[in-house]
Design a protein around this motif. Structure first.
Motif, PDB file in Angstrom:
ATOM      1  N   SER A  24       5.480   7.876   1.977  1.00  0.00           N
ATOM      2  CA  SER A  24       5.066   6.900   2.966  1.00  0.00           C
ATOM      3  C   SER A  24       6.296   5.820   3.222  1.00  0.00           C
ATOM      4  O   SER A  24       6.870   5.443   2.353  1.00  0.00           O
ATOM      5  CB  SER A  24       3.878   5.977   2.473  1.00  0.00           C
ATOM      6  N   ILE A  25       6.507   5.425   4.549  1.00  0.00           N
ATOM      7  CA  ILE A  25       7.586   4.669   4.695  1.00  0.00           C
ATOM      8  C   ILE A  25       7.517   3.353   4.178  1.00  0.00           C
ATOM      9  O   ILE A  25       6.143   2.617   4.263  1.00  0.00           O
ATOM     10  CB  ILE A  25       8.114   4.658   6.205  1.00  0.00           C
ATOM     11  N   VAL A  26       8.193   2.871   3.500  1.00  0.00           N
ATOM     12  CA  VAL A  26       8.174   1.329   2.896  1.00  0.00           C
ATOM     13  C   VAL A  26       9.156   0.453   3.684  1.00  0.00           C
ATOM     14  O   VAL A  26      10.284   0.745   3.722  1.00  0.00           O
ATOM     15  CB  VAL A  26       8.291   1.254   1.245  1.00  0.00           C
ATOM     16  N   THR A  71       4.252  -1.787   9.043  1.00  0.00           N
ATOM     17  CA  THR A  71       5.216  -0.458   9.128  1.00  0.00           C
ATOM     18  C   THR A  71       4.250   0.659   9.414  1.00  0.00           C
ATOM     19  O   THR A  71       4.517   1.424  10.096  1.00  0.00           O
ATOM     20  CB  THR A  71       6.021  -0.553   7.681  1.00  0.00           C
ATOM     21  N   THR A  72       3.195   0.771   8.554  1.00  0.00           N
ATOM     22  CA  THR A  72       2.287   1.908   8.529  1.00  0.00           C
ATOM     23  C   THR A  72       1.702   1.745   9.650  1.00  0.00           C
ATOM     24  O   THR A  72       0.865   0.699  10.077  1.00  0.00           O
ATOM     25  CB  THR A  72       1.661   2.245   7.088  1.00  0.00           C
ATOM     26  N   ARG A  73       1.325   2.688  10.490  1.00  0.00           N
ATOM     27  CA  ARG A  73       0.607   2.845  11.770  1.00  0.00           C
ATOM     28  C   ARG A  73      -0.549   3.654  11.520  1.00  0.00           C
ATOM     29  O   ARG A  73      -1.860   3.342  11.726  1.00  0.00           O
ATOM     30  CB  ARG A  73       1.390   3.102  12.961  1.00  0.00           C
ATOM     31  N   LYS A 113       0.653  -1.098  -0.116  1.00  0.00           N
ATOM     32  CA  LYS A 113      -0.135   0.007   0.030  1.00  0.00           C
ATOM     33  C   LYS A 113       0.947   1.423   0.322  1.00  0.00           C
ATOM     34  O   LYS A 113       0.647   2.031  -0.809  1.00  0.00           O
ATOM     35  CB  LYS A 113      -0.828  -0.002   1.305  1.00  0.00           C
ATOM     36  N   SER A 114       1.800   1.173   0.702  1.00  0.00           N
ATOM     37  CA  SER A 114       2.650   2.525   0.988  1.00  0.00           C
ATOM     38  C   SER A 114       3.503   2.562  -0.273  1.00  0.00           C
ATOM     39  O   SER A 114       3.502   3.807  -0.751  1.00  0.00           O
ATOM     40  CB  SER A 114       3.478   2.255   2.300  1.00  0.00           C
ATOM     41  N   SER A 115       3.997   1.463  -0.838  1.00  0.00           N
ATOM     42  CA  SER A 115       4.759   1.547  -2.191  1.00  0.00           C
ATOM     43  C   SER A 115       3.692   2.256  -3.178  1.00  0.00           C
ATOM     44  O   SER A 115       4.227   3.117  -3.979  1.00  0.00           O
ATOM     45  CB  SER A 115       5.183   0.195  -2.535  1.00  0.00           C
ATOM     46  N   VAL A 141      -5.343   8.301   0.924  1.00  0.00           N
ATOM     47  CA  VAL A 141      -5.322   8.145   2.278  1.00  0.00           C
ATOM     48  C   VAL A 141      -4.236   6.436   2.571  1.00  0.00           C
ATOM     49  O   VAL A 141      -4.947   5.693   1.942  1.00  0.00           O
ATOM     50  CB  VAL A 141      -6.347   8.049   3.120  1.00  0.00           C
ATOM     51  N   ASP A 142      -3.199   6.470   2.798  1.00  0.00           N
ATOM     52  CA  ASP A 142      -2.516   5.387   3.209  1.00  0.00           C
ATOM     53  C   ASP A 142      -3.016   4.650   4.578  1.00  0.00           C
ATOM     54  O   ASP A 142      -3.212   5.708   5.564  1.00  0.00           O
ATOM     55  CB  ASP A 142      -0.983   5.332   3.055  1.00  0.00           C
ATOM     56  N   THR A 143      -3.140   3.570   4.684  1.00  0.00           N
ATOM     57  CA  THR A 143      -3.408   3.011   5.972  1.00  0.00           C
ATOM     58  C   THR A 143      -2.613   1.657   6.467  1.00  0.00           C
ATOM     59  O   THR A 143      -2.024   1.267   5.846  1.00  0.00           O
ATOM     60  CB  THR A 143      -5.076   2.501   5.902  1.00  0.00           C
TER      61      THR A 143
HETATM   62 MG   LIG Z   1       2.566   0.632   4.599  1.00  0.00          MG
END
Ligand SMILES: [Mg+2]
Ligand SMILES: Nc1nc2c(ncn2[C@@H]2O[C@H](COP(=O)(O)OP(=O)(O)OP(=O)(O)O)[C@@H](O)[C@H]2O)c(=O)[nH]1
Lengths: 454, 623
Positions: A247-249, A255-257, A234-236, A274-276
């Motif tokens: 976003s941190i990958v 990873t994503t909080r 997702k973040s990628s 929105v990344d989740t």
């Molecule tokens: Mg993520």
């Protein structure tokens, strides 16, 4: 609401350093402003309305601000129906600012957004549809909005709505004539013709009504949420869509909080991406909270991009997730196409499926197209066809369409008198945006189309 | 000038359809009343078509009747053919229409006037309204008498400066064969009223002896007569026939080639005529593609020979009239007994009166009928009745009576008059009523009898009948709600086409079905068989149209909300910011009494109403 007699001023064009800027003043002080600060050969008393005059704008100390053209317009033939002055000066921010300040110092205040239009509307100069379009223009940010606003401004939507209302009025004229003049030799009652006219109208109006969702996103923007199991990418994808490292990958699941948001444009529409956090049950407090937030934001999403790691086998958690999302519009994004080893049978999913590699950027353009066409409801506005962006217009149309539907259902089985009630309410609904059609208007048409008279 | 000695409370000027109702209402409400007319033999004349009722007009007659007026009773007594129109277009747009024996109609009305207590009927030509301090005090007649009264109701019809046109010839007259009233309108002008001019017309009257009826289509009356008045259950009478004749291309050619002889086309007539009642020359010119125009040929009485050919009013010269009539089938040998003519007359722009029909600027002065720019006997009667009621209420120092748009066509009419520009003579149409489904002929009694009783016009006998009817309606409802048909009653099930029933259905549910009439049911249910037709009718309509009726009632509630926001008479529109000058002018011209009324004035935008409402709210909060 603007409930005073102030004279107002505002730049009428965007101020860019090149070209000409137009500053508009409306209200009863407009002319005295000219008398005080405009120097020209002709005395201002002799000015003719709607003519351009060349001269200089000077300040309180009589020193030049700029060489300008001005036009004075006598009411009511002006945009606001008030006395209006337009000053065409050089397009320098400095000059425009000095002229505005001169006005402020002389009891002329800066117009609120849309105030000229509001006055035009209050003074009956333009109809509500056009007035709202103008105010939209003021607020519109994305390019698409501007096009939509412009289109309404020149009356395309306005024209379309008026033509619907004319057709309904015709149907009403026909039925009312049959009701009120039974002893006149009118054309015989032909319900079939009424039916086909109304049916046709119903289709057209429904089509226009269906452009509303698209229209709404065009104006208000849309929220698109990336969701999926941990590590799906997702973040990628977020970063790929934004073309920036937002976003941190990492290869660590979870990873994503928190929610990560960023605005961007997709297909000309303002989109809030929105990344989740990856959805899984966890004992850890922070992750738990992240998952809760993710689930909440999914509920208000206009579109969910549900990500599936294509390199891993389909698991029950994913199926459960999909079932959870049955109430929201979903695009299924199968990620990691560069690895793709498993063959997934995804035929159970009814919506659009796009395969990408977030890492390499493959398939991203297909995905943005899919998102755009969803948000635009497959509706690509051509310059000829209007669409709806106003909730009020949408509601007026909905009301009208449902009355016409009733009319179609009732035709043939209920009395003419009652049919006219359906038509009347269809007309009244539309009238809330196009202006109402009075009984007098209907009678007018009856007498001009039928030879009536004892 | 000589005073007459006796002082009246209400003086009515003119004994046409408005004047008669006005005088009767005032006298019946206990006011000493004088009815002055130019010709005592010309009371309640039908100057144009010899018929009463029709769409919307029939509704008005029913309303006048429900409030205790005379028109319904008068036509029931003197009608010679009765028909109900629009039987298959919905309950609200069914309307009765009757041909009258013109002479009998007038004679009966005169008799009623003569035998009403408190009412003096006198001949006299009024030349001046006497006004002191903006208050009317009486009238002066040509004969040199001053009649004093607390209020004066003007019902002058087409008589004020009436000018009759037959071809290029014109002469003063209030109606063919009668003089005009030349002085009143000048008096009104000098009192400050804006006086306008309207035009109307009437066709020739033909001799029945010269018509070949065998060539015309016959149109008989209804087999069963439905009376106009709530007081009459049935009318059994021999009815006469009407006939249908048609113009043809030859007729139209004659008209076209003589059009230059029409004062209308030559620009001699300045008054504005009604669009819904164009002259035959208008029809021929405006609808050139129509090969034929229809005319109902109506007898003017049982005994006389005069026939009224509807739809053929004209201002063409008499010889051209004869020529075109004779081009029509059946009229080859026709003789004209009186030529048709157009008439121009003065009216007083009705925005100068209040919803009570009293002049805004002169208290005690009321206007009713054509003086307000209306046309039609029924419209006149309705206004006459209300003017009479309000004049009497004023004498009794009671609050005036104003009927709202949702209560009756009477209300629709008067509200229209005071909020709309008069661009032509005003005629009632059912489409003018936004709550049409509620304003039916069949429920006029239910809508208005109580108001009539309240002002004192509804007799004890009428009141008793009314209460009996409402009681029976209640009972019938109850029966319909409570009587259940179950599968055990297989005879009724199959009769009513109910099919297999799992649980019982009430009569109400059965009546709701579109294909079943209450008649079919009442015949089978003993308790219902005895109920009168009119009671069953009410129950059936309320049940069958329940959904629609409920919707209109909802709208009425919203409407009444706006009506309740009162605009004070002393409002200063200059102080209401953001109104355009045009809107402000309109508001000052019409001086609406409520926010709802303001919104109905043409040119008052919803935005202006919003601004006004904000202002009123602000004002009332300041208090
Ligand atoms: Mg993520
Ligand atoms: N080969 C390949 N690896 C990918 C692709 N997309 C993401 N990855 C890798 O998958 C791992 C997880 O990626 P993220 O984008 O952090 O995944 P996420 O869904 O945001 O994970 P959480 O935030 O933990 O839920 C990283 O190591 C990425 O480099 C892809 O398209 N191809």
């Amino acid at each position: 609401m603007i409930l005073d007699k102030d004279t107002i001023i505002a730049p009428a064009t965007a101020v860019s350093e090149s070209g000409i800027a137009v500053i508009r003043i409306s209200g009863y002080r407009a002319l005295s402003f000219l008398k005080s600060f405009f120097r020209t050969k002709n005395p201002i008393e002799n000015f003719q309305s709607h003519y351009l005059y060349l001269g200089r704008i000077v300040d309180e100390d009589d020193s030049d601000i700029d060489e300008v053209m001005v036009v004075y317009m006598d009411p009511p033939r002006t945009y606001t129906c008030e006395p209006v002055v337009e000053v065409h000066c050089h397009g320098s921010r400095q000059i425009v600012r000095r002229i505005l300040q001169l006005a402020y110092a002389n009891d002329i205040r800066l117009a609120n957004p849309g105030e000229f239009t509001y006055r035009a509307y209050l003074n009956g100069r333009i109809d509500l549809v056009q007035a709202e379009a103008v105010s939209r223009l003021i607020q519109s940010t994305s390019e698409f909005s501007r096009r939509s606003a412009l289109q309404q401004l020149d009356g395309l939507l306005s024209r379309q709505l008026h033509s619907y209302s004319a057709t309904i009025k015709n149907l009403l004229v026909q039925t009312e004539a049959w009701i009120d003049f039974p002893e006149e030799d009118l054309p015989t009652e032909n319900l079939d013709r009424l039916f086909s006219t109304a049916e046709n109208l119903h289709v057209q109006m429904s089509d226009l009504m269906n452009t509303y969702r698209a229209g709404q996103f065009v104006h208000d923007g849309a929220t698109v949420v990336l969701a999926g199991l941990p590590n799906a990418g997702k973040s990628s994808l977020m970063n790929a869509l934004l073309q920036q490292d937002r976003s941190i990958v990492s290869s660590v699941p979870g990873t994503t909080r928190d929610l990560i948001e960023q605005s961007t444009q997709i297909g000309g529409i303002n989109v809030r991406l929105v990344d989740t956090a990856g959805l899984r049950s966890s004992d850890e407090f922070v992750e738990q909270e992240g998952v809760r937030r993710a689930r909440n934001v999914v509920k208000i999403a206009n579109l969910v991009l549900l990500m599936l790691d294509g390199s891993a086998p389909l698991c029950d958690q994913f199926r459960a997730l999909l079932a959870d999302l049955s109430a929201v519009p979903v695009v299924l994004v199968v990620n990691k196409s560069d690895l793709l080893s498993e063959h997934h049978d995804l035929s159970f999913f009814p919506g659009p499926i796009v395969t990408v590699s977030a890492k390499l950027g493959d398939g991203i353009d297909v995905l943005t197209d899919t998102i755009a066409s969803f948000l635009l409801n497959d509706y690509l506005p051509s310059s000829e066809s209007p669409y709806i962006t106003e909730r009020r217009h949408y509601e007026a149309l909905t009301g009208s369409v449902s009355s016409i539907k009733n009319f179609l259902n009732n035709l043939g089985s209920v009395d003419l008198d009652l049919l006219s009630i359906d038509l009347r309410s269809a007309l009244d609904s539309l009238g809330r945006v196009t202006g109402s059609i009075t009984t007098e208007d209907v009678l007018d048409d009856i007498f001009s189309s039928f030879c009536i008279g004892k | 000038m000589a005073g007459y000695g006796k002082k009246y409370q209400v003086i009515v000027v003119g004994a046409g359809h408005a004047g008669c109702e006005a005088a009767l209402a005032a006298a019946r409400m206990g006011c000493s009343t004088l009815l002055l007319t130019m010709g005592l033999d010309m009371v309640a004349q039908m100057s144009c078509n010899p018929s009463i009722g029709g769409l919307a007009k029939g509704h008005l007659v029913h309303e006048v009747d429900a409030m205790g007026g005379e028109m319904g009773l008068n036509i029931d007594e003197t009608g010679i053919q009765f028909r109900r129109l629009n039987m298959r277009k919905g309950p609200a747009v069914r309307a009765g229409r009757a041909q009258a024996d013109r002479m009998a109609y007038s004679a009966r009305m005169k008799l009623v006037l003569e035998s009403t207590e408190n009412l003096d009927l006198k001949q006299g030509v009024v030349e001046e309204i006497i006004v002191k301090n903006y208050r009317v005090v009486g009238v002066k007649t040509r004969e040199g008498l001053d009649f004093l009264g607390r209020s004066v109701i003007l019902t002058t019809g087409t008589f004020m400066r009436g000018l009759i046109h037959v071809g290029m010839k014109n002469y003063s007259g209030g109606r063919a064969g009668e003089p005009s009233a030349e002085k009143i309108s000048n008096c009104l002008r000098s009192l400050g009223f804006t006086v306008g001019r309207l035009k109307t017309g009437t066709p020739a009257r033909l001799s029945s002896r010269s018509i070949d009826f065998s060539k015309l289509e016959r149109q008989p009356g209804d087999a069963i007569i439905r009376p106009f008045s709530f007081m009459n259950d049935k009318i059994e009478r021999h009815q006469v026939d009407c006939y249908i004749a048609n113009t043809n291309e030859k007729t139209h050619d004659i008209i076209r080639s003589n059009i230059h002889k029409s004062p209308l086309y030559a620009g001699v007539i300045e008054g504005i005529g009604p669009r819904y009642c164009p002259s035959i020359e208008d029809k021929v010119i405006r609808f050139p593609d129509k090969a034929s125009h229809q005319s109902f040929v109506e007898p003017e009485g049982i005994k006389g020979a005069e026939m009224y050919p509807s739809g053929l009013s004209t201002s063409l010269p008499a010889d051209v009239q004869l020529q075109y009539f004779r081009s029509m089938v059946g009229f080859e040998q026709v003789e004209i007994m009186r030529p048709g003519y157009a008439i121009e007359y003065d009216f007083v722009e009705p925005r100068q009166i209040k919803a009570t029909l009293e002049a805004r600027e002169i208290s005690g002065l009321f206007h009713a009928g054509q003086i307000n720019g209306t046309s039609g006997y029924e419209e006149a009667a309705g206004q006459g009745l209300l003017a009479g009621i309000n004049a009497a209420l004023q004498c009794r120092e009671q609050d005036p009576l104003i009927i709202r748009r949702d209560q009756g066509y009477l209300g629709v009419m008067i509200d229209d008059l005071i909020t709309q520009d008069t661009t032509e003579p005003y005629r009632m149409f059912t489409s003018r009523a936004e709550y049409r489904l509620l304003l039916r002929e069949d429920n006029a009694d239910l809508r208005l009898t109580e108001l009539g009783r309240y002002v004192g016009l509804v007799s004890d006998e009428r009141w008793r009948r009314y209460q009996e009817k409402t009681g029976l309606i209640e009972k019938a409802y109850e029966l319909c709600r409570e009587t259940k048909i179950t599968s055990k009653d297989d005879r009724l099930c199959s009769l009513f086409g109910l099919g297999e029933l799992k649980s019982g259905v009430t009569l109400e549910q059965i009546i709701r079905r579109p294909d079943i009439s209450i008649r079919t049911i009442s015949e089978q249910i003993p308790e219902m068989t005895l109920l009168p037709e009119k009671v069953l009718e009410q129950v059936e309509i309320s049940i069958k149209y329940e959904g629609y009726i409920a919707r209109q009632i909802e709208q009425v509630e919203r409407f009444v909300g706006y009506e309740k926001v009162i605009i004070p008479d002393d409002i200063d529109y200059e102080k209401v910011a953001s109104l355009s000058s045009e809107v402000r002018e309109k508001l000052m011209k019409y001086r609406p009494t409520s926010l709802g009324q303001a919104g109905r004035i043409q040119g008052i935008t919803p935005a202006a109403v919003a601004v006004l409402s904000v202002y009123l709210r602000k004002k009332s909060r300041e208090k």
